[in-house]
Scaffold this active site. Structure first.
Site, PDB file in Angstrom:
ATOM      1  N   GLY A  21     -28.846 -35.386  20.442  1.00  0.00           N
ATOM      2  CA  GLY A  21     -28.123 -34.297  19.382  1.00  0.00           C
ATOM      3  C   GLY A  21     -27.223 -34.571  18.838  1.00  0.00           C
ATOM      4  O   GLY A  21     -26.378 -33.756  18.350  1.00  0.00           O
ATOM      5  N   SER A  22     -26.776 -35.925  18.597  1.00  0.00           N
ATOM      6  CA  SER A  22     -25.414 -36.405  18.257  1.00  0.00           C
ATOM      7  C   SER A  22     -25.560 -35.818  16.506  1.00  0.00           C
ATOM      8  O   SER A  22     -24.224 -35.608  15.869  1.00  0.00           O
ATOM      9  CB  SER A  22     -24.881 -37.529  18.240  1.00  0.00           C
ATOM     10  OG  SER A  22     -25.790 -38.557  17.526  1.00  0.00           O
ATOM     11  N   MET A  99     -38.606 -36.892  17.721  1.00  0.00           N
ATOM     12  CA  MET A  99     -39.718 -38.135  17.990  1.00  0.00           C
ATOM     13  C   MET A  99     -41.124 -37.583  17.757  1.00  0.00           C
ATOM     14  O   MET A  99     -42.033 -38.564  18.416  1.00  0.00           O
ATOM     15  CB  MET A  99     -39.100 -38.707  19.019  1.00  0.00           C
ATOM     16  CG  MET A  99     -37.643 -39.133  18.809  1.00  0.00           C
ATOM     17  SD  MET A  99     -36.928 -40.071  17.381  1.00  0.00           S
ATOM     18  CE  MET A  99     -37.493 -41.700  17.982  1.00  0.00           C
ATOM     19  N   HIS A 118     -32.988 -41.375   9.165  1.00  0.00           N
ATOM     20  CA  HIS A 118     -33.822 -42.541   9.898  1.00  0.00           C
ATOM     21  C   HIS A 118     -32.823 -43.608  10.103  1.00  0.00           C
ATOM     22  O   HIS A 118     -32.147 -43.600   8.878  1.00  0.00           O
ATOM     23  CB  HIS A 118     -35.112 -42.988   9.168  1.00  0.00           C
ATOM     24  CG  HIS A 118     -35.789 -43.994   9.593  1.00  0.00           C
ATOM     25  ND1 HIS A 118     -36.640 -43.950  10.865  1.00  0.00           N
ATOM     26  CD2 HIS A 118     -35.607 -45.537   9.361  1.00  0.00           C
ATOM     27  CE1 HIS A 118     -36.776 -45.180  10.908  1.00  0.00           C
ATOM     28  NE2 HIS A 118     -36.352 -46.096  10.026  1.00  0.00           N
ATOM     29  N   ASP A 154     -41.668 -42.108   7.877  1.00  0.00           N
ATOM     30  CA  ASP A 154     -40.664 -42.723   7.422  1.00  0.00           C
ATOM     31  C   ASP A 154     -40.861 -43.011   5.853  1.00  0.00           C
ATOM     32  O   ASP A 154     -40.327 -44.088   5.484  1.00  0.00           O
ATOM     33  CB  ASP A 154     -40.187 -43.939   8.116  1.00  0.00           C
ATOM     34  CG  ASP A 154     -39.790 -43.759   9.779  1.00  0.00           C
ATOM     35  OD1 ASP A 154     -39.368 -42.465   9.789  1.00  0.00           O
ATOM     36  OD2 ASP A 154     -40.033 -44.434  10.400  1.00  0.00           O
TER      37      ASP A 154
HETATM   38  C1  GAR Z   1     -30.851 -41.204  15.429  1.00  0.00           C
HETATM   39  O1  GAR Z   1     -30.377 -42.256  15.496  1.00  0.00           O
HETATM   40  C2  GAR Z   1     -31.961 -41.032  14.406  1.00  0.00           C
HETATM   41  O2  GAR Z   1     -31.518 -41.523  13.169  1.00  0.00           O
HETATM   42  C3  GAR Z   1     -33.083 -41.475  15.051  1.00  0.00           C
HETATM   43  O3  GAR Z   1     -32.990 -41.059  16.683  1.00  0.00           O
HETATM   44  C4  GAR Z   1     -31.645 -40.936  16.618  1.00  0.00           C
HETATM   45  C5  GAR Z   1     -31.322 -39.433  17.161  1.00  0.00           C
HETATM   46  O4  GAR Z   1     -30.035 -39.427  17.792  1.00  0.00           O
HETATM   47  N1  GAR Z   1     -34.231 -40.730  14.679  1.00  0.00           N
HETATM   48  C6  GAR Z   1     -35.452 -41.644  14.270  1.00  0.00           C
HETATM   49  O5  GAR Z   1     -35.385 -42.595  14.688  1.00  0.00           O
HETATM   50  C7  GAR Z   1     -36.545 -40.914  13.814  1.00  0.00           C
HETATM   51  N2  GAR Z   1     -37.610 -41.749  13.372  1.00  0.00           N
HETATM   52  P1  GAR Z   1     -29.353 -38.031  18.126  1.00  0.00           P
HETATM   53  O6  GAR Z   1     -30.203 -37.222  18.962  1.00  0.00           O
HETATM   54  O7  GAR Z   1     -27.982 -38.330  18.985  1.00  0.00           O
HETATM   55  O8  GAR Z   1     -29.300 -37.235  16.822  1.00  0.00           O
END
Ligand code: GAR
Length: 210
Positions: A21-22, A99, A118, A154
């Protein structure tokens, strides 16, 4: 379809997450500015253990869990997800590290008001392990994309992108960190454009107005 925005001057946003969740945290920080045109009213995770749920709770935001493992298949999971989203007004739905692949029926239902971040400069490096893909390709530039969600994975018209260099000696960890920092600046900027109606979805394209 364009979202109907601007109730009380701010769009209501539901954020879908699966993990730490950043990006959610960056969006929450942006919405603390009273001039920001959106506020987050609901965070939904498909994983009960997602760290982002605690971030939302600490910010006083309503949370829900729709655990995909509790359902017999994607249709049942998505029906529950749709029902949970419908519990609160959602002008815009942000996927922030969500995801699960979403079906065409689900995406079409929300088309024009569901956006995703993405970790690559789309259309390059779709799917998973985008930083490893960029390194393997010898890319000298990498980055992140916020786009309207379309049924194909995507894919969908781009709202905003941010570029970072790939530096000599980078590995997946250092590159991910650099891209993630760019994501945290990009997502609030892109959501602002959508929430204020400066970027809207029309017939498979992003229309920008000044
Ligand atoms: C992020 O890098 C986001 O872009 C990616 O997952 C990570 C989630 O981090 N998303 C994907 O790959 C979707 N295809 P977070 O939970 O710290 O926001």
């Amino acid at each position: 379809m364009s979202p109907s925005l601007h109730r009380d001057g701010r769009a209501d946003v539901t954020v879908l997450i699966s993990g730490r969740g950043s990006n959610l945290s960056a969006l929450i920080d942006a919405t603390r500015d009273p001039a920001y045109p959106a506020h987050i009213t609901h965070v939904i995770s498909n994983r009960p253990e997602a760290g982002g749920l605690e971030i939302a709770r600490a910010a006083g935001i309503a949370t829900s869990v729709v655990d995909h493992k509790q359902f017999s298949g994607r249709a049942a999971f998505e029906a529950a997800l749709e029902g949970t989203i419908a519990r609160r007004r959602a002008d815009v739905i942000c996927l922030a590290g969500f995801m699960r692949l979403l079906s065409a029926a689900f995406v079409n239902h929300f088309r024009g008001r569901i956006i995703n971040i993405h970790p690559s400069l789309l259309p390059a490096f779709k799917g998973l392990k985008t930083h490893a893909q960029a390194l393997a390709a010898g890319a000298t530039e990498h980055g992140c994309t916020v786009h309207f969600v379309e049924p194909d994975m995507d894919a969908g018209p781009i709202i905003a992108q941010a570029r970072v260099p790939v530096l000599p000696g980078d590995d997946e960890v250092t590159l991910e960190q650099r891209v993630l920092e760019a994501e945290h600046a990009l997502y609030p900027r892109a959501l602002k454009l959508v929430a204020e109606g400066a970027a809207r979805y029309e017939n498979g394209r992003t229309i920008f107005s000044v």
